[in-house]
Design a protein around this motif. Sequence first.
Motif, PDB file in Angstrom:
ATOM      1  N   GLU A 137     -12.599 -27.801  17.697  1.00  0.00           N
ATOM      2  CA  GLU A 137     -11.645 -26.726  17.961  1.00  0.00           C
ATOM      3  C   GLU A 137     -11.009 -26.203  16.670  1.00  0.00           C
ATOM      4  N   ASP A 138     -10.727 -27.083  15.706  1.00  0.00           N
ATOM      5  CA  ASP A 138     -10.119 -26.645  14.450  1.00  0.00           C
ATOM      6  C   ASP A 138     -11.027 -25.660  13.713  1.00  0.00           C
ATOM      7  N   VAL A 139     -12.331 -25.917  13.748  1.00  0.00           N
ATOM      8  CA  VAL A 139     -13.285 -25.017  13.098  1.00  0.00           C
ATOM      9  C   VAL A 139     -13.351 -23.699  13.848  1.00  0.00           C
ATOM     10  N   ALA A 140     -13.414 -23.766  15.180  1.00  0.00           N
ATOM     11  CA  ALA A 140     -13.476 -22.551  15.995  1.00  0.00           C
ATOM     12  C   ALA A 140     -12.249 -21.672  15.751  1.00  0.00           C
ATOM     13  N   VAL A 141     -11.067 -22.294  15.724  1.00  0.00           N
ATOM     14  CA  VAL A 141      -9.828 -21.541  15.501  1.00  0.00           C
ATOM     15  C   VAL A 141      -9.849 -20.884  14.119  1.00  0.00           C
ATOM     16  N   TYR A 142     -10.278 -21.627  13.109  1.00  0.00           N
ATOM     17  CA  TYR A 142     -10.369 -21.054  11.763  1.00  0.00           C
ATOM     18  C   TYR A 142     -11.307 -19.843  11.749  1.00  0.00           C
ATOM     19  N   LEU A 143     -12.466 -19.986  12.348  1.00  0.00           N
ATOM     20  CA  LEU A 143     -13.468 -18.909  12.319  1.00  0.00           C
ATOM     21  C   LEU A 143     -13.042 -17.697  13.134  1.00  0.00           C
ATOM     22  N   GLU A 144     -12.216 -17.909  14.139  1.00  0.00           N
ATOM     23  CA  GLU A 144     -11.739 -16.794  14.955  1.00  0.00           C
ATOM     24  C   GLU A 144     -10.515 -16.118  14.359  1.00  0.00           C
ATOM     25  N   GLY A 145      -9.879 -16.809  13.404  1.00  0.00           N
ATOM     26  CA  GLY A 145      -8.639 -16.311  12.810  1.00  0.00           C
ATOM     27  C   GLY A 145      -8.888 -15.265  11.837  1.00  0.00           C
TER      28      GLY A 145
END
Length: 199
Positions: free
Chosen positions: A191-199
Amino acid sequence: GHAALSARLGTMVAWGRRDDGVDEGRLDEIAREYAGKGYRVYGAAVVGIGIERGSVAIVRRGVAMGGVDLNAEMWAKSWGWSSSIEHAIRLGDDAEIVSALIELGADANLEGGKHLRNAVTSGRARVCGVLIRGGVDVNAVDSNGHTALDDAAWKGHLEVCEVLVACGARVGAVNKQNMTAAALARAKGHEDVAVYLEG
């Protein structure tokens, strides 16, 4: 042949990392011994020692001895048959060593970006940056339509994702399954990677 070289390499690797206490005379002795036996791999052996110790000076010395193709698979006790950059990636995230290998003639883009893929899946963020600066296309796709960013997201390597994005990776690109890197990260529970990439 290789067994004797492996035994010698094993002894030399035990010296430790970096240049503290490097016995230059010992390097010369081993190089002369193998040159005297007609081996053309003595320079490669010293390059391998330099990579294992994290010593650019020893890597340069091995290349200067001659007979070294940094892109060819070479033999060393701890790495079997692999190229110099593959060996460095296997051992860690030593950007200084990989940068020196590229400067000395190793192909950062060998086999269409194989080294970047290996660095990404191994979580070697600093090496990824060096390889991209060395000419590897950060947005190249494999046969499944995956980019290096997709692979980093799938593995959950946040720092690698940050480096790839900083080097121009296209965040919104989709693979053959119509998934972005963020979607791949989320599918694997990163989730941390997904949030970073979506940010």
